[in-house]
Scaffold this motif. Structure first.
Motif, short mmCIF file in Angstrom:
data_model
loop_
_atom_site.label_atom_id
_atom_site.label_comp_id
_atom_site.label_asym_id
_atom_site.label_seq_id
_atom_site.Cartn_x
_atom_site.Cartn_y
_atom_site.Cartn_z
N VAL A 156 0.84 -1.21 0.00
CA VAL A 156 0.00 0.00 0.00
C VAL A 156 0.87 1.25 0.00
CG1 VAL A 156 -1.73 1.33 1.26
CG2 VAL A 156 -1.89 -1.18 1.20
N VAL A 157 0.55 2.17 -0.90
CA VAL A 157 1.21 3.47 -0.96
C VAL A 157 0.13 4.55 -0.97
CG1 VAL A 157 2.63 5.04 -2.33
CG2 VAL A 157 3.22 2.62 -2.21
N THR A 164 0.49 15.80 -14.01
CA THR A 164 1.95 15.98 -13.99
C THR A 164 2.63 14.88 -13.17
OG1 THR A 164 1.93 17.41 -12.01
CG2 THR A 164 1.63 18.47 -14.15
N GLN A 165 1.88 14.19 -12.34
CA GLN A 165 2.47 13.16 -11.49
C GLN A 165 2.34 11.75 -12.08
OE1 GLN A 165 2.38 13.28 -7.27
NE2 GLN A 165 1.34 15.24 -7.17
N ILE A 191 2.92 5.81 -12.23
CA ILE A 191 3.15 4.53 -12.91
C ILE A 191 4.39 3.84 -12.37
CG2 ILE A 191 3.67 3.43 -15.12
CD1 ILE A 191 0.77 4.35 -14.75
N GLU A 192 5.43 4.62 -12.08
CA GLU A 192 6.65 4.04 -11.50
C GLU A 192 6.36 3.39 -10.15
OE1 GLU A 192 11.15 5.39 -10.07
OE2 GLU A 192 9.82 6.83 -11.04
N VAL A 193 5.59 4.07 -9.32
CA VAL A 193 5.22 3.53 -8.01
C VAL A 193 4.40 2.25 -8.17
CG1 VAL A 193 3.84 3.92 -5.93
CG2 VAL A 193 5.32 5.73 -6.80
N LYS A 243 6.23 -5.32 -8.34
CA LYS A 243 7.48 -6.07 -8.22
C LYS A 243 7.90 -6.27 -6.77
CE LYS A 243 9.14 -4.34 -12.68
NZ LYS A 243 10.14 -3.50 -13.37
N GLY A 244 7.16 -5.64 -5.83
CA GLY A 244 7.49 -5.81 -4.42
C GLY A 244 8.78 -5.15 -4.02
N ARG A 245 9.10 -4.03 -4.68
CA ARG A 245 10.38 -3.38 -4.42
C ARG A 245 10.29 -2.22 -3.45
NH1 ARG A 245 12.95 -3.18 -10.57
NH2 ARG A 245 13.24 -5.44 -10.80
N LEU A 246 9.09 -1.89 -3.01
CA LEU A 246 8.96 -0.79 -2.05
C LEU A 246 9.36 -1.27 -0.68
CD1 LEU A 246 5.61 0.83 -3.18
CD2 LEU A 246 7.87 1.84 -3.33
#
Length: 221
Positions: free
Chosen positions: A161-162, A203-204, A209-211, A217-220
């Motif tokens: 979650v972000v 603008t974000q 999309i990167e987030v 990918k479970g990289r956070l």
């Protein structure tokens, strides 16, 4: 990858942010499919519809099990609830975390308009319409009770979650939302200024999309 955009109150399937997200993915990441369901229904119907949609997407795309929920405002509440239930990653935009309380403003507004007269044949309190959204959802006391029975108290998958939250949110308590997600172990990006509608969303989009890709990918961390 599949993204399901969950719009907020007084919005619909043609919401600005949902449309911008789909347009961006179509132009820059065509492998990402964006679904934008209309959710102007009672909360129990929304929850059931979303569970069915998530299952349907998974069954139709057995080769691609990556489904991400993106929810704005009340849609952020539903995205959190659904992430807890399904394990889908979720990106939240100014998420509502206490709709059973914040939507009380419509109840108070209705009471203020009441002249105090008692009607013996009045409709049952539970079915009293407190507010009708632009999309046609007729909010009742029964809906507020549903939200009260389904309060967000924890995150089952905090690393999935972000939350992107604007300090300048004029409708919801941004600090309250940020503290809740931080305490649960989710990633919180608190942004200065802004507004509830996340007016700079366009603008974000590259960052969004990167987030999302990092979530999948479970990289956070």
């Amino acid at each position: 990858m599949n993204i399901i955009y969950i719009h907020g109150l007084d919005s619909d399937a043609n919401s600005i942010k949902g449309s911008l997200l789909e347009e961006y993915c179509r132009q820059y990441d065509p492998d990402i499919k964006v679904l934008r369901p209309d959710l102007n229904k009672t909360p129990d119907q929304v929850f059931d519809q979303m569970l069915s949609l998530i299952d349907s997407v998974a069954s139709k795309n057995s080769h691609d099990q990556n489904t991400v929920l993106v929810g704005s405002s009340l849609g952020g509440y539903f995205a959190t609830l659904l992430s807890n239930h399904t394990g889908c990653p979720a990106l939240l935009l100014n998420p509502s975390i206490q709709p059973h309380q914040t939507l009380q403003r419509f109840k108070h507004s209705t009471e203020a308009e009441d002249d105090g007269a008692k009607d013996e044949s009045a409709n049952d309190e539970a079915s009293e319409v407190l507010y009708t959204t632009l999309g046609g959802w007729r909010i009742t006391n029964a809906d507020l009770r549903w939200f009260a029975c389904h309060q967000l108290s924890s995150l089952n998958y905090p690393k999935k979650v972000v939350a992107l939250i604007k300090e300048g949110d004029e409708l919801l308590n941004s600090s309250l939302s940020a503290n809740f997600y931080r305490e649960q172990g989710a990633t919180v990006n608190m942004q200065k200024g802004g507004d509830h509608r996340f007016s700079d969303f366009k603008t974000q989009l590259p960052t969004v999309i990167e987030v999302i890709q990092q979530l999948v990918k479970g990289r956070l961390v």
